[in-house]
Every structure is written in C-alpha cells, then in structure tokens.
Motif scaffolding. Structure first.
Motif, short mmCIF file in Angstrom:
data_model
loop_
_atom_site.label_atom_id
_atom_site.label_comp_id
_atom_site.label_asym_id
_atom_site.label_seq_id
_atom_site.Cartn_x
_atom_site.Cartn_y
_atom_site.Cartn_z
N VAL A 251 3.52 65.45 45.90
CA VAL A 251 4.15 65.93 44.96
C VAL A 251 4.45 64.45 44.41
N ASN A 252 5.45 64.34 43.47
CA ASN A 252 6.06 62.96 42.84
C ASN A 252 7.24 63.28 43.05
N ILE A 253 8.24 62.09 43.22
CA ILE A 253 9.94 62.22 43.71
C ILE A 253 10.52 61.08 42.85
N ILE A 254 11.66 61.86 41.78
CA ILE A 254 11.73 60.77 41.12
C ILE A 254 13.68 60.62 41.31
N GLU A 255 13.78 59.04 41.87
CA GLU A 255 15.08 58.73 42.16
C GLU A 255 16.79 58.63 40.96
N GLY A 256 17.08 59.42 40.39
CA GLY A 256 18.71 59.13 40.29
C GLY A 256 20.03 59.25 40.36
N THR A 257 20.68 59.32 39.38
CA THR A 257 22.06 60.49 39.12
C THR A 257 22.21 60.98 38.81
N VAL A 258 23.18 62.26 39.27
CA VAL A 258 22.91 63.57 37.74
C VAL A 258 24.21 63.08 37.37
N LYS A 259 23.79 64.23 36.56
CA LYS A 259 25.08 65.12 35.88
C LYS A 259 25.27 65.99 35.50
N PRO A 260 26.29 67.05 35.60
CA PRO A 260 26.13 68.69 34.80
C PRO A 260 25.30 68.30 33.43
N ALA A 261 24.70 69.29 33.08
CA ALA A 261 24.26 69.06 31.97
C ALA A 261 24.79 70.78 31.15
N GLY A 262 25.49 71.85 31.53
CA GLY A 262 25.13 73.10 31.29
C GLY A 262 24.80 73.97 31.95
N GLY A 264 23.90 75.84 35.23
CA GLY A 264 22.69 75.10 35.95
C GLY A 264 21.20 73.93 35.49
N MET A 265 21.78 73.27 34.56
CA MET A 265 21.79 72.44 34.25
C MET A 265 21.40 71.17 34.74
N TYR A 266 20.85 70.04 34.16
CA TYR A 266 21.21 68.61 34.32
C TYR A 266 20.54 67.37 34.44
N SER A 267 21.35 66.62 33.91
CA SER A 267 20.54 65.39 33.05
C SER A 267 20.37 64.77 34.71
N LEU A 268 19.13 63.56 34.56
CA LEU A 268 19.15 62.49 36.15
C LEU A 268 18.70 60.93 34.97
N ALA A 269 19.53 60.89 35.26
CA ALA A 269 19.12 58.98 34.88
C ALA A 269 18.48 58.16 35.84
N LEU A 278 15.90 66.49 32.12
CA LEU A 278 16.21 67.40 32.49
C LEU A 278 16.11 68.44 33.41
N ALA A 279 16.90 68.51 34.51
CA ALA A 279 16.51 69.81 35.38
C ALA A 279 16.91 70.45 35.31
N SER A 280 16.72 71.69 36.44
CA SER A 280 17.90 73.17 36.09
C SER A 280 17.84 72.88 37.99
N SER A 281 18.85 73.16 38.10
CA SER A 281 19.22 73.57 39.83
C SER A 281 20.08 74.94 40.28
N ASP A 282 19.84 75.71 41.39
CA ASP A 282 20.93 76.92 41.74
C ASP A 282 21.34 76.05 42.74
N LEU A 283 21.38 74.89 43.43
CA LEU A 283 22.18 74.27 44.07
C LEU A 283 23.27 73.34 43.35
N PRO A 284 23.84 73.22 43.35
CA PRO A 284 25.52 72.39 42.22
C PRO A 284 25.58 71.06 43.36
N ASN A 366 9.06 70.98 31.85
CA ASN A 366 10.41 71.62 30.97
C ASN A 366 10.79 71.17 32.48
N ALA A 367 11.71 72.20 32.26
CA ALA A 367 13.24 71.70 32.86
C ALA A 367 13.39 72.09 34.49
N THR A 368 12.39 73.74 34.31
CA THR A 368 12.78 74.06 35.66
C THR A 368 11.32 73.54 36.48
#
Length: 375
Positions: A251-262, A264-269, A278-284, A366-368
């Motif tokens: 697995v690749n693990i990329i660390e960062g900080t997220v902010k909501p992007a509409g 169920g989508m989040y952008s990860l800096a 851009l990543a999708s997540s079911d978790l808030p 892709n985001a998913t």
C-alpha cells in the motif's frame, strides 16, 4: 436460483458459536489479551492474523483450554467454557508440528483418539475410512509418518483432529512447515474439507496471503487487541486504519490535511507547491484534519504522457522496477521525495515495455481508488 451468501455475522438472529466478552488475559504484569470482545459463527473459517506476540496464540490456547481468561467471559455454544479441561471440550487443536506418532501407521494415528473413547471397533474403522477418504489418504493408510510427504503428514494430522467430529477445530500455523507451492495447494484442500465437514475452523497465521485465501472473516490483531474484523475483501478494500492497510498487501500511504470538497469528497494537501489530491470518503472529516490516504499500487496508472481525464495526476521519475513475472511494480519518486508504488500487469514481453529506470512518468488514479483514514 442465486446461492445464498454465507454471512451469519450480518444476521442479528444468528447466535454465535464462540463468544469472547471483555476477555483479558494477563501473565504477571504482561497483558496478552486486552478486553477483547468477538463473535465467531458456526461453519466459519475464521483467521486470526497479526505479528508475533500480538495475542493470537493466547486466544487459541484459551479456546483449547490450555489457558483461562484472567477476566471476562468465553462461551462455546452458549456455555461458559472457562475452567473446563481440554479433553472435556468439543474442541480439537492441530499443532504446527503435527505431533504424529512415528511408530503408528497413518490408519492408527487417525484412530488413536477414537480408541480412547468408548467407541465400537466397527464404528472406529468406519470413521477412520471416512477420514482417509476425506483427506485423500486411503492408499497411504498402512504407511508410517516418515514414509509420506510433509503435505500428506499435514493431512493425517487434520484427519486425526477431525475424527472425533469436534464443533471447533483450532489450527495453529498449520501450513508453516510446507513450501510455498504446496502451501497454496493445501489451502484449497483445507477450504474443501472445512466446507464438506461443516466444522468451524479457527486458524492462527502471520501469513496474510493465507488468511485472505482461506478465511470467511479475518481478525487483524495488534498488542492483544483486535483492530478490525471483516471479510478478506473488506479488510483489503476498506481498512479501518493505517495499521491494517499496511499489514495486508502492498500500500501507498500519503499523509496530509484535508478539507471538504463537496458531496463526500475531500481535497488532501500533501506537499508544498503541489496541487492537492481529491479523495472520496464515507467517513466525515473536518476542515484541516490530519488524514492518511491509502492507495493500493494496482489502482495507480503509470504513463509517459500526462493523462487527460484523471482526477489525480502527479509527475515523478522511476527510481526502481521490481519484476514479478506477472506484474511489475514501479517505484516512482515525486518532487517532494515521496516514493509511490504503481503496479502494472505484464501483458507484453519485457523488450516491448516503454518505461524504464530514471524515466519521467505520470502516475494517476481516480478519486475513489484510495481510502482516507484518520489514524
């Protein structure tokens, strides 16, 4: 008619065969099992998976009756089994060493446990023949353990363990002594035998591939705790933590900080001067929360040209290539120094491949494709 999916753990009316309720096991000051609660159902092939010293063997020894919980409740078929000696439980254990009697034939090894009960001679003979047939050992019945192969000895140990028709069979690293090819064949044999007897199997292993192959569900353990229990595909595709993602497969693990992007989508800096992923997540996740994006290498495409459609694309250079016959894994170094693995199926011969060491490439997904994780 579609086949009914075997998933008793999803049925609230289904009663578990084994129940651990707040079980703790201490050896002096050392806590081997830490407040563990778990249900295992009838006919399951359940795998306990984790590194050495995580508590999986202690759990198995408690089920077998060689250890008792320090606190908490342990039930088999609704009855508390703490304190019941091993020979009085409807449980059998198959050890890694197989523990066969060298001076007895295969037939006598399988019959050994039955003769100690009050079983009629004819019934013993019929049961042994049945077990020989089940494990495909009929023609080796007269041989001694040293006259058969490791894989066959493993099947004798299995036949002997199943002869008394236990409700539960515990397997402690049962394939540890076999070479890789034989292990793979034996895994499928184990699954067939488990299915045809309907016995509940609990297997302890530190081999993730083995757990993923044989089990109906896998419990990933660490330091006496269960981190996640799920079906093999659930563990692989939807790990609940970086520990589980990292423990199973590559697995690749990329660390960062997220902010909501509409929706169920989040952008990860993830790096300075780099566009966010851009990543999708079911978790808030909340704005500015730390997160880890876990992506499997096979979900990442590698190309020489920048892909037009991809939501996430980043440039890097090929640092290393691992050639695994059917697959190649490319280690791509990004501008910030991070190394991301991308995997491709080798459908062409080596000489026809377009990407080699030190090439500038684009990796994209892709985001998913990934899973956002909190911890």
């Amino acid at each position: 008619m579609s086949q009914k999916v075997f998933a008793p753990w999803d049925d609230p009316n289904e009663k578990p065969l084994i129940r651990f309720e707040n079980v703790t096991k201490k050896f002096g000051d050392f806590t081997a099992i830490d407040d563990l609660t778990l249900n295992i159902y009838e006919r399951e092939f359940f795998a306990l998976l984790g590194p050495s010293g995580c508590g999986k063997t202690t759990m198995m020894r408690m089920l077998a009756g060689f250890e008792n919980p320090t606190s908490g409740k342990m039930e088999l078929s609704g009855k508390n089994i703490a304190g019941i000696p091993p020979n009085k439980r409807a449980v059998n254990m198959m050890f890694q060493s197989y523990a066969l009697f060298p001076h007895l034939s295969v037939w006598e090894n399988i019959a050994f446990g039955l003769k100690r009960g009050n079983m009629d001679k004819r019934d013993i003979a019929a049961r042994v023949e049945e077990m020989l047939k089940l494990t495909r050992l009929t023609k080796f019945a007269g041989r001694k353990p040293h006259q058969i192969s490791g894989g066959q000895r493993q099947r004798v140990a299995l036949a002997r363990s199943l002869a008394k028709a236990p409700k539960l069979l515990l397997l402690d690293e049962p394939l540890g002594a076999l070479d890789k090819k034989l292990r793979q064949d034996t895994q499928f044999e184990l699954m067939d035998i488990q299915e045809s007897t309907g016995t509940t199997f609990v297997i302890v292993t530190h081999d993730q591939e083995e757990a993923m192959t044989v089990a109906s569900r896998v419990a990933v353990m660490d330091e006496g705790r269960i981190i996640q229990v799920a079906t093999p595909d659930g563990i692989y595709e939807a790990p609940n933590s970086v520990y589980v993602a990292d423990f199973i497969g590559d697995v690749n693990i990329i660390e960062g900080t997220v902010k909501p992007a509409g929706d169920g989508m989040y952008s990860l800096a993830w790096a300075e001067n780099e566009p966010p992923f851009l990543a999708s997540s079911d978790l808030p996740f909340s704005d500015g929360q730390k997160a880890h994006l876990a992506i499997r290498p096979e979900k990442i495409a590698i190309t020489t040209e920048k892909p037009e459609e991809a939501k996430n694309a980043v440039q890097g250079s090929v640092l290393d290539i691992a050639y695994l016959g059917n697959l190649s894994t490319y280690h791509v170094q990004l501008a910030g120094g991070q190394i991301i693995k991308a995997q491709t199926a080798n459908t062409r011969r080596l000489s026809r491949r377009s990407i080699t060491w030190e090439d500038k490439v684009w990796i994209s997904w892709n985001a998913t494709a990934g899973v956002l994780l909190e911890q």
